[in-house]
Design an enzyme around this catalytic site. Structure first.
Site, short mmCIF file in Angstrom:
data_model
loop_
_atom_site.label_atom_id
_atom_site.label_comp_id
_atom_site.label_asym_id
_atom_site.label_seq_id
_atom_site.Cartn_x
_atom_site.Cartn_y
_atom_site.Cartn_z
N LYS A 105 0.88 -1.17 0.00
CA LYS A 105 0.00 0.00 0.00
C LYS A 105 0.91 1.21 0.00
O LYS A 105 1.79 1.35 0.84
CB LYS A 105 -0.90 0.01 1.25
CG LYS A 105 -1.94 1.12 1.22
CD LYS A 105 -2.95 0.91 0.10
CE LYS A 105 -3.97 2.03 0.02
NZ LYS A 105 -4.97 1.81 -1.03
N SER B 273 -0.96 -0.93 -4.47
CA SER B 273 -2.21 -0.16 -4.47
C SER B 273 -1.96 1.18 -3.81
O SER B 273 -1.42 1.24 -2.70
CB SER B 273 -3.28 -0.95 -3.70
OG SER B 273 -4.49 -0.24 -3.63
#
Length: 382
Positions: A168, A238
């Site tokens: 992330k 992401s």
């Protein structure tokens, strides 16, 4: 007696970005020990773009709930638990959480000599990045270092035993860009949406460097998001507005871990490449090539994949229009497409399909990983 770490993966459906009742019930019923949670991956029903605040909202709710359940401060959760929310559940994709819980099992001496590789996980965080570092070599290098640390924590000695790395990572907003400019610094891009791609791409290249898929002399600022030939076959990154550091989860197999779960992976060459999906299913030892029986489907606990429209505008010579749609961002189309392909294979829509695959597999394709209980007749995945 020999003690080994073990990891359980719990898949829990959600009714909205703030819904943690399924997780709460599992904890109340003793199915999950909140102190053993090391990572939570989730799909939320936002747009997956810069202004997808469902990711941050869900992360906030989870962080504060975990702090309460574990008797710690929210800041401690942010340091110790990788909370990775991926926005976008287009098509039939179903919002859900994947909860990784680490525990321990004891083995008698006679059992210890026959230990085989089992699912292993490691978590690491980078430092917070300055806006001017996002999508550039400082992010690449810090990610590579964190991946190595996560592998060490997981007891995974060889890169070939790593089957999936989730990151992330942050993105640029107008405020963050202005902050850099006020300090006399430039940024990778002035386009906030494109900054998501730069951050994902830099993170993926860091994974590739850490695992030896790429050489250090191949990667520089000018190659990020420009040379599609450079990619990692196990990276899934992401981007989100809710953080400034990279949070890393490394997943592989290791003989230092116990339990009946294993992970395999394949690399989809395009959005409809089911052959790669069955490569990822190698640990299941399918009874019938190219097909999952109901019993085999029930042994699958998580499916993780990347999705990205091919830059050529074609899939196997047929024209697609994902890149020509001015109403819906192309990665949203790609998530729906790959989600549909995978749902047909697994008979399930709780799939962690993440859009934006810069340097994550070949153009138009991407990595796919499957976590499942070990096949009774096969102890070690290929």
């Amino acid at each position: 007696m020999t003690t080994l770490r073990t990891v359980k993966v719990h898949r829990i459906g959600t009714a909205g970005p703030d819904d943690i009742e399924g997780l709460r019930r599992a904890i109340d019923d003793g199915e999950i020990d909140p102190k053993g949670i090391v990572a939570i991956l989730g799909k939320t029903e936002g747009n997956g773009c810069v202004n997808d605040f469902t990711r941050g909202y869900t992360s906030h709710v989870l962080k504060h709930a975990l702090a309460s359940w574990r008797g710690s401060a929210p800041d401690a959760i942010a340091r110790d638990v990788a909370i990775v929310m991926s926005g976008g559940t287009e098509g039939g994709l179903s919002p859900h959480l994947l909860v990784f819980e680490v525990g321990a099992i004891g083995l008698a001496p006679s059992e210890a000599v026959s230990v085989v590789p089992s699912l292993a996980v490691g978590v690491a965080m980078t430092r917070a990045f300055a806006p001017e570092e996002i999508g550039r070599m400082p992010q690449v290098e810090a990610t590579a270092d964190a991946v190595r640390r996560a592998m060490q924590e997981a007891g995974i000695e060889s890169a070939r035993d790593v089957h999936y790395v989730q990151v992330k990572c942050p993105l640029l907003t107008k405020q963050r860009i202005a902050d850099a400019h006020q300090r006399g610094r430039s940024v990778a891009t002035l386009d906030t949406y494109r900054s998501m791609g730069y951050s994902r791409g830099a993170s993926a290249l860091g994974i590739g460097l850490a695992l030896g898929e790429l050489r250090a002399d191949q990667v520089c600022d000018s190659e990020i998001c420009s040379n599609a030939a450079l990619y990692s076959g196990v990276a899934s990154t992401s981007a989100g507005i809710e953080l400034m550091e990279n949070q890393i989860l490394v997943v592989g197999n290791s003989p230092r871990w116990g339990g009946d779960l294993v992970i395999g992976h394949g690399v989809m060459q395009d959005a409809i490449d089911t052959d790669a999906v069955f490569d990822a299913l190698a640990p299941l030892t399918l009874s019938e090539p190219g097909r999952l029986t109901r019993a085999e489907r029930e042994r699958v606990v998580a499916v993780l994949a990347k999705a990205e429209p091919s830059a050529s505008g074609e899939i196997r010579g047929r024209r697609h229009t994902m890149l020509d749609d001015s109403d819906i961002q192309a990665s949203r189309h790609a998530r729906a497409l790959v989600g549909g392909v995978l749902a047909g294979v697994f008979g399930d829509t709780q799939l962690f399909v993440s859009g934006g695959a810069e340097h994550q597999g070949p153009d138009g394709g991407g990595p796919v990983a499957v976590i499942a209980s070990r096949a009774p007749s096969r102890l070690v995945p290929r």
